[in-house]
Design an enzyme around this catalytic site. Sequence first.
Site, PDB file in Angstrom:
ATOM      1  N   TYR A 146     -19.378   3.114  -7.034  1.00  0.00           N
ATOM      2  CA  TYR A 146     -18.359   3.353  -7.710  1.00  0.00           C
ATOM      3  C   TYR A 146     -18.699   4.436  -8.613  1.00  0.00           C
ATOM      4  O   TYR A 146     -19.622   4.009  -9.547  1.00  0.00           O
ATOM      5  CB  TYR A 146     -17.868   2.008  -8.508  1.00  0.00           C
ATOM      6  CG  TYR A 146     -17.446   0.928  -7.859  1.00  0.00           C
ATOM      7  CD1 TYR A 146     -17.268   1.034  -6.338  1.00  0.00           C
ATOM      8  CD2 TYR A 146     -17.688  -0.415  -8.241  1.00  0.00           C
ATOM      9  CE1 TYR A 146     -16.786  -0.052  -5.648  1.00  0.00           C
ATOM     10  CE2 TYR A 146     -17.056  -1.555  -7.807  1.00  0.00           C
ATOM     11  CZ  TYR A 146     -16.585  -1.357  -6.225  1.00  0.00           C
ATOM     12  OH  TYR A 146     -16.151  -2.292  -5.438  1.00  0.00           O
ATOM     13  N   HIS A 157     -22.528  -4.163   0.578  1.00  0.00           N
ATOM     14  CA  HIS A 157     -21.228  -3.670   0.403  1.00  0.00           C
ATOM     15  C   HIS A 157     -20.493  -3.707   1.590  1.00  0.00           C
ATOM     16  O   HIS A 157     -19.407  -4.098   1.874  1.00  0.00           O
ATOM     17  CB  HIS A 157     -21.028  -2.429  -0.339  1.00  0.00           C
ATOM     18  CG  HIS A 157     -19.953  -2.266  -1.230  1.00  0.00           C
ATOM     19  ND1 HIS A 157     -19.976  -1.371  -2.311  1.00  0.00           N
ATOM     20  CD2 HIS A 157     -18.691  -2.671  -0.999  1.00  0.00           C
ATOM     21  CE1 HIS A 157     -18.721  -1.298  -2.708  1.00  0.00           C
ATOM     22  NE2 HIS A 157     -17.861  -2.076  -2.132  1.00  0.00           N
ATOM     23  N   SER A 171      -9.433  -7.355  -5.033  1.00  0.00           N
ATOM     24  CA  SER A 171      -8.164  -6.825  -5.170  1.00  0.00           C
ATOM     25  C   SER A 171      -7.171  -7.885  -5.334  1.00  0.00           C
ATOM     26  O   SER A 171      -6.119  -7.949  -4.389  1.00  0.00           O
ATOM     27  CB  SER A 171      -7.933  -5.723  -4.047  1.00  0.00           C
ATOM     28  OG  SER A 171      -8.815  -4.665  -3.916  1.00  0.00           O
ATOM     29  N   PRO A 172      -7.514  -8.833  -6.018  1.00  0.00           N
ATOM     30  CA  PRO A 172      -6.382 -10.006  -6.206  1.00  0.00           C
ATOM     31  C   PRO A 172      -4.983  -9.612  -6.549  1.00  0.00           C
ATOM     32  O   PRO A 172      -4.104 -10.356  -6.307  1.00  0.00           O
ATOM     33  CB  PRO A 172      -7.306 -11.101  -6.946  1.00  0.00           C
ATOM     34  CG  PRO A 172      -7.717 -10.071  -8.023  1.00  0.00           C
ATOM     35  CD  PRO A 172      -8.173  -8.946  -7.114  1.00  0.00           C
ATOM     36  N   LEU A 173      -4.564  -8.643  -6.955  1.00  0.00           N
ATOM     37  CA  LEU A 173      -3.436  -8.006  -7.453  1.00  0.00           C
ATOM     38  C   LEU A 173      -2.766  -7.234  -6.568  1.00  0.00           C
ATOM     39  O   LEU A 173      -2.040  -6.475  -6.767  1.00  0.00           O
ATOM     40  CB  LEU A 173      -3.534  -7.469  -8.815  1.00  0.00           C
ATOM     41  CG  LEU A 173      -3.852  -8.340  -9.915  1.00  0.00           C
ATOM     42  CD1 LEU A 173      -4.310  -7.592 -11.446  1.00  0.00           C
ATOM     43  CD2 LEU A 173      -2.848  -9.442 -10.388  1.00  0.00           C
ATOM     44  N   GLY A 182      -2.789  -3.775  -7.564  1.00  0.00           N
ATOM     45  CA  GLY A 182      -1.791  -3.446  -8.844  1.00  0.00           C
ATOM     46  C   GLY A 182      -0.435  -3.724  -8.287  1.00  0.00           C
ATOM     47  O   GLY A 182       0.493  -3.970  -9.001  1.00  0.00           O
ATOM     48  N   PHE A 183      -0.036  -3.737  -7.030  1.00  0.00           N
ATOM     49  CA  PHE A 183       1.278  -3.741  -6.430  1.00  0.00           C
ATOM     50  C   PHE A 183       1.888  -5.137  -6.791  1.00  0.00           C
ATOM     51  O   PHE A 183       3.280  -5.212  -6.813  1.00  0.00           O
ATOM     52  CB  PHE A 183       1.205  -3.611  -4.668  1.00  0.00           C
ATOM     53  CG  PHE A 183       2.646  -3.277  -4.212  1.00  0.00           C
ATOM     54  CD1 PHE A 183       3.261  -1.946  -4.231  1.00  0.00           C
ATOM     55  CD2 PHE A 183       3.442  -4.622  -3.806  1.00  0.00           C
ATOM     56  CE1 PHE A 183       4.445  -1.889  -3.822  1.00  0.00           C
ATOM     57  CE2 PHE A 183       4.615  -4.332  -3.271  1.00  0.00           C
ATOM     58  CZ  PHE A 183       5.050  -2.846  -3.350  1.00  0.00           C
TER      59      PHE A 183
HETATM   60  N1  LIG Z   1     -16.267  -5.335  -2.181  1.00  0.00           N
HETATM   61  C1  LIG Z   1     -15.407  -4.509  -1.673  1.00  0.00           C
HETATM   62  O1  LIG Z   1     -15.240  -3.744  -0.801  1.00  0.00           O
HETATM   63  C2  LIG Z   1     -14.037  -3.989  -3.082  1.00  0.00           C
HETATM   64  C3  LIG Z   1     -13.184  -3.461  -2.661  1.00  0.00           C
HETATM   65  C4  LIG Z   1     -12.372  -3.077  -3.568  1.00  0.00           C
HETATM   66  C5  LIG Z   1     -12.458  -3.598  -4.929  1.00  0.00           C
HETATM   67  N2  LIG Z   1     -13.534  -4.463  -5.372  1.00  0.00           N
HETATM   68  C6  LIG Z   1     -13.646  -5.111  -6.457  1.00  0.00           C
HETATM   69  O2  LIG Z   1     -12.699  -5.704  -6.970  1.00  0.00           O
HETATM   70  C7  LIG Z   1     -12.152  -5.400  -8.093  1.00  0.00           C
HETATM   71  C8  LIG Z   1     -10.579  -5.548  -8.351  1.00  0.00           C
HETATM   72  O3  LIG Z   1      -9.933  -4.821  -7.048  1.00  0.00           O
HETATM   73  P1  LIG Z   1      -8.888  -3.511  -7.360  1.00  0.00           P
HETATM   74  O4  LIG Z   1      -9.200  -2.865  -8.773  1.00  0.00           O
HETATM   75  O5  LIG Z   1      -9.008  -2.521  -6.230  1.00  0.00           O
HETATM   76  O6  LIG Z   1      -7.551  -4.333  -7.353  1.00  0.00           O
HETATM   77  P2  LIG Z   1      -6.765  -5.420  -8.138  1.00  0.00           P
HETATM   78  O7  LIG Z   1      -7.766  -5.934  -9.099  1.00  0.00           O
HETATM   79  O8  LIG Z   1      -5.723  -5.774  -7.223  1.00  0.00           O
HETATM   80  O9  LIG Z   1      -5.757  -4.267  -8.867  1.00  0.00           O
HETATM   81  C9  LIG Z   1      -6.191  -3.189  -9.971  1.00  0.00           C
HETATM   82  C10 LIG Z   1      -5.153  -2.391 -10.368  1.00  0.00           C
HETATM   83  O10 LIG Z   1      -3.912  -3.210 -10.763  1.00  0.00           O
HETATM   84  C11 LIG Z   1      -3.673  -2.564 -12.168  1.00  0.00           C
HETATM   85  N3  LIG Z   1      -3.371  -3.693 -12.876  1.00  0.00           N
HETATM   86  C12 LIG Z   1      -4.201  -4.786 -13.300  1.00  0.00           C
HETATM   87  N4  LIG Z   1      -3.786  -5.668 -14.130  1.00  0.00           N
HETATM   88  C13 LIG Z   1      -2.513  -5.358 -14.179  1.00  0.00           C
HETATM   89  C14 LIG Z   1      -1.360  -5.866 -15.160  1.00  0.00           C
HETATM   90  N5  LIG Z   1      -1.583  -7.087 -15.530  1.00  0.00           N
HETATM   91  N6  LIG Z   1      -0.260  -5.091 -15.088  1.00  0.00           N
HETATM   92  C15 LIG Z   1       0.026  -4.079 -14.138  1.00  0.00           C
HETATM   93  N7  LIG Z   1      -1.257  -3.529 -13.587  1.00  0.00           N
HETATM   94  C16 LIG Z   1      -2.178  -4.107 -13.424  1.00  0.00           C
HETATM   95  C17 LIG Z   1      -4.869  -1.635 -12.590  1.00  0.00           C
HETATM   96  O11 LIG Z   1      -4.493  -0.741 -13.387  1.00  0.00           O
HETATM   97  P3  LIG Z   1      -4.803  -0.836 -14.705  1.00  0.00           P
HETATM   98  O12 LIG Z   1      -6.012  -0.025 -15.048  1.00  0.00           O
HETATM   99  O13 LIG Z   1      -3.710   0.223 -15.408  1.00  0.00           O
HETATM  100  O14 LIG Z   1      -4.383  -2.151 -15.567  1.00  0.00           O
HETATM  101  C18 LIG Z   1      -5.352  -1.376 -11.289  1.00  0.00           C
HETATM  102  O15 LIG Z   1      -4.818  -0.122 -10.870  1.00  0.00           O
HETATM  103  C19 LIG Z   1     -12.635  -3.925  -8.319  1.00  0.00           C
HETATM  104  O16 LIG Z   1     -12.633  -3.544  -9.620  1.00  0.00           O
HETATM  105  C20 LIG Z   1     -13.871  -3.948  -7.629  1.00  0.00           C
HETATM  106  O17 LIG Z   1     -14.938  -4.673  -8.563  1.00  0.00           O
HETATM  107  C21 LIG Z   1     -14.421  -4.582  -4.223  1.00  0.00           C
END
Ligand SMILES: NC(=O)c1ccc[n+]([C@@H]2O[C@H](COP(=O)([O-])OP(=O)(O)OC[C@H]3O[C@@H](n4cnc5c(N)ncnc54)[C@H](OP(=O)(O)O)[C@@H]3O)[C@@H](O)[C@H]2O)c1
Length: 311
Positions: free
Chosen positions: A54, A121, A200-202, A205-206
């Site tokens: 990252y 990873h 990516s539980p959200l 963001g979608f």
């Molecule tokens: N092991 C792996 O291969 C892998 C892959 C992907 C991710 N990850 C880890 O998982 C974490 C989370 O995944 P992710 O960031 O990909 O996806 P996510 O948590 O599903 O979604 C993040 C996105 O949602 C938006 N968001 C968050 N809360 C919100 C809310 N309440 N209202 C509207 N938008 C919101 C964020 O934008 P804002 O910043 O504007 O809130 C961001 O763009 C990562 O940070 C990383 O640590 C691991």
Amino acid sequence: MRTIGDLEVSPLGLGCMGMSWLYTPSGRDDQASIKVIDRAIDLGITLFDTADVYGPFTNEELLGKAIRRRRDEVVISSKCGAIEVEPGTVIRNGRPEYIKQACNAALSRLGVEVIDIYQLHRLDPDVPLLETWGAFAELQSEGKVKAIGLSEVSLDQLQACNEQHHVDVVQSELSLWTRDHLDTVLAWGGENDVAFMAYSPLGRGFLTGAYKQATFEAGDFRASNPRFTEEAAAHNQAIVDSVTSIADWLECTPGQVALAWVLATGPHVVAIPGTRAMNHLIENVGALSVNLSATDMSALNNLPAPMGARY
Ligand SMILES: NC(=O)c1ccc[n+]([C@@H]2O[C@H](COP(=O)([O-])OP(=O)(O)OC[C@H]3O[C@@H](n4cnc5c(N)ncnc54)[C@H](OP(=O)(O)O)[C@@H]3O)[C@@H](O)[C@H]2O)c1
């Protein structure tokens, strides 16, 4: 609280990736991100996820800086084995000597003496997985890391590693629109003391409903992601609409329903939603107060399948 290895962690963690990578093509705001991390600790979040890829590298530095004065209050989760050789091109390296070297470099960037949770990873197809996993076990016995885990593994791969040396956690994608591991890795982990860290539980963001009309700037990972094309996003809006109607009934937000559903998939599951925004952080923590009934769970378990591959 939930458990990963011998560590107690808050059910909701904070994913730090988007503060430095994939969702930040036009620049980072480290000062704002440090404030978000600090506030997250105040709100009871103890689990913070990062990885060397990252940034690359800058996210571990950012997290290390943010928690420096609060090290005892947090559990740091990091990962290695994926290397960005140029923007958008990630290769894998699972050679044991590389894993050892990556861990030493991560310890130094984070500015800590031990990494609480260290995960592979991505699997390197050119290195036998058990050789890579052996390096993680050695790092653990050397005291450089506490809990160890794997990301994006199949059940067979998890079982093979676990037979050689206990796997404390699997970090893989899990959300209302990505349920691939639910009946395999997640279910088996629940019976074998392997925690599941849902990334990516959200739905990137979608699932919050915030991206109804969104277009992403070039360089944002979602600009070229199959689930976010115009056609797929229009199709996938039906998922968000159903989640929103449940959220309206429960007087909460769709994002909170999405997170509550992930946490309801098992007592060994933690979720690491990512955000750079203080108001989103506060909203996401509110998911801990959402109770889904059996009827809600049933409706959420029967949402339509998404259009578009997740990568
Ligand atoms: N092991 C792996 O291969 C892998 C892959 C992907 C991710 N990850 C880890 O998982 C974490 C989370 O995944 P992710 O960031 O990909 O996806 P996510 O948590 O599903 O979604 C993040 C996105 O949602 C938006 N968001 C968050 N809360 C919100 C809310 N309440 N209202 C509207 N938008 C919101 C964020 O934008 P804002 O910043 O504007 O809130 C961001 O763009 C990562 O940070 C990383 O640590 C691991």
